[in-house]
Motif scaffolding. Sequence first.
Motif, PDB file in Angstrom:
ATOM      1  N   ASN A 151       7.961   6.352  -2.665  1.00  0.00           N
ATOM      2  CA  ASN A 151       7.982   4.276  -3.037  1.00  0.00           C
ATOM      3  C   ASN A 151       8.850   3.421  -3.328  1.00  0.00           C
ATOM      4  OD1 ASN A 151       5.257   4.926  -3.575  1.00  0.00           O
ATOM      5  ND2 ASN A 151       6.108   6.140  -5.531  1.00  0.00           N
ATOM      6  N   HIS A 186      11.931  -2.648   9.049  1.00  0.00           N
ATOM      7  CA  HIS A 186      10.878  -3.120   7.850  1.00  0.00           C
ATOM      8  C   HIS A 186       9.479  -4.299   8.639  1.00  0.00           C
ATOM      9  CE1 HIS A 186      13.632  -2.099   4.320  1.00  0.00           C
ATOM     10  NE2 HIS A 186      12.852  -1.064   5.332  1.00  0.00           N
ATOM     11  N   ASP A 187      10.308  -5.505   9.581  1.00  0.00           N
ATOM     12  CA  ASP A 187       9.360  -6.256  10.363  1.00  0.00           C
ATOM     13  C   ASP A 187       9.885  -6.895  11.438  1.00  0.00           C
ATOM     14  OD1 ASP A 187      11.955  -7.758   8.936  1.00  0.00           O
ATOM     15  OD2 ASP A 187      10.980  -8.136   7.200  1.00  0.00           O
ATOM     16  N   LYS A 212       7.400   3.243   5.565  1.00  0.00           N
ATOM     17  CA  LYS A 212       6.652   2.705   5.192  1.00  0.00           C
ATOM     18  C   LYS A 212       7.260   1.025   5.393  1.00  0.00           C
ATOM     19  CE  LYS A 212       8.728   3.946   0.983  1.00  0.00           C
ATOM     20  NZ  LYS A 212       9.686   4.421   1.292  1.00  0.00           N
ATOM     21  N   GLU A 213       7.443   0.147   5.798  1.00  0.00           N
ATOM     22  CA  GLU A 213       7.673  -1.332   5.624  1.00  0.00           C
ATOM     23  C   GLU A 213       6.977  -1.305   6.982  1.00  0.00           C
ATOM     24  OE1 GLU A 213      10.679  -0.632   2.355  1.00  0.00           O
ATOM     25  OE2 GLU A 213      10.277   0.316   4.130  1.00  0.00           O
ATOM     26  N   SER A 214       7.305  -0.757   7.852  1.00  0.00           N
ATOM     27  CA  SER A 214       6.611  -1.146   9.188  1.00  0.00           C
ATOM     28  C   SER A 214       5.433  -0.835   9.266  1.00  0.00           C
ATOM     29  CB  SER A 214       7.052  -0.337  10.192  1.00  0.00           C
ATOM     30  OG  SER A 214       7.119   0.908   9.768  1.00  0.00           O
ATOM     31  N   VAL A 215       4.872   0.102   8.498  1.00  0.00           N
ATOM     32  CA  VAL A 215       3.437  -0.019   8.586  1.00  0.00           C
ATOM     33  C   VAL A 215       3.117  -1.138   7.929  1.00  0.00           C
ATOM     34  CG1 VAL A 215       1.542   1.456   7.414  1.00  0.00           C
ATOM     35  CG2 VAL A 215       3.338   2.407   8.388  1.00  0.00           C
ATOM     36  N   LYS A 216       3.194  -1.703   6.906  1.00  0.00           N
ATOM     37  CA  LYS A 216       2.560  -2.664   5.545  1.00  0.00           C
ATOM     38  C   LYS A 216       2.683  -3.746   6.451  1.00  0.00           C
ATOM     39  CE  LYS A 216       3.843  -5.661   1.833  1.00  0.00           C
ATOM     40  NZ  LYS A 216       5.156  -6.111   0.714  1.00  0.00           N
ATOM     41  N   ASN A 217       3.890  -4.179   7.930  1.00  0.00           N
ATOM     42  CA  ASN A 217       4.012  -5.452   8.706  1.00  0.00           C
ATOM     43  C   ASN A 217       3.865  -5.001  10.366  1.00  0.00           C
ATOM     44  OD1 ASN A 217       5.347  -7.273   6.831  1.00  0.00           O
ATOM     45  ND2 ASN A 217       6.973  -5.528   6.677  1.00  0.00           N
ATOM     46  N   ILE A 239       5.067   8.828   4.015  1.00  0.00           N
ATOM     47  CA  ILE A 239       3.875   8.187   3.230  1.00  0.00           C
ATOM     48  C   ILE A 239       3.039   9.314   2.947  1.00  0.00           C
ATOM     49  CG2 ILE A 239       3.633   6.062   4.792  1.00  0.00           C
ATOM     50  CD1 ILE A 239       1.709   7.248   6.623  1.00  0.00           C
TER      51      ILE A 239
END
Length: 336
Positions: A151, A186-187, A212-217, A239
Amino acid sequence: MHIIKENFEIIATINTYNLQMNKLIQFIHNGVTVFRINASFIKIDDLKSCIQQIRNTVENSAKILIDLPGYKIRFLNLDENIIFKAEMPFELKKEYFNYPDFFDLIEVGTIIRINDGFNMLTITEMKERSIVCTANSNGTIRKGKGIHIDNKSYRPLGNMLSSHDLKLLDAVKQCDIDYIGLSFVHDMEDVKYVERELGATKIECIPKIESKESVKNLHSILKDSKMIILDRGDLSGEIGLENIWKVQKDIISLCKKYDCRIIVATQVLANMTSKPLPTIAEVESLYGLLDKGVSGIQLSEETSIGKYSEECIRFVFNAAAHFLYAQNDNSEQSNI
């Protein structure tokens, strides 16, 4: 072989500590299209000479990919392996890590993942210069292995590239390489930043989906990318191992939607690091990836330290050939 190399990438990670030019030629003969160097484990001056050696040997028969390390927390300062037992407390000193200030992000109860998510360590005590942990299972920590904090992400002051990354980038801009692998994206702004740094060079920046951020974006990254690398090892650490199957499935599906090529990396044929044949599960998984339409496979330990690297490459090549020729036959029959 020509039709395979035009349509499918086989990326072989090479061991820069034991670089054998005749072996690289054999790799190409067996189907390798890209040589990968993990810049986490090589000095900048050595990297430049290594790239020159490879290019002089392979000329234009294969491309060269350099992976920037990114802010990956690693055990870079171990004198020997650390062997731990499940539920038995053991100590990790700050001096073991390349970024010891990550201690500011953790506390008692924090879970950290190592060994591609296979081992989870729970912090039970914080000391001034060390942490005490217990593990969910037996394991070994080897020099160079990374860690992931549940996290939380380690990115000092919001900078997406470390000072070492920037020095590497300046160095390889002057070299004859084809790709930069951008770790822990991240993005899309991260990718654009590196593209601006690359300027007018021919070098392409490939985002690595492993955070985690690359999956989110993911949507915004895929929309503007020609190709990505899905690093299942680091992503599992980020993750959780139990979630990787679902995320991999979603990423491959989205790549089709956005017409973005996808290379899948990590433990594709891990058994062949030490044995001449893959496991049944690895064969099924590889053919499953090919059936889903991935654009390539990245081999890591299998070719960098593996005992059966050439056999491993041939296995991937033959599997890809089977699918590509089958697709061509189906296409021709449909046009009759």
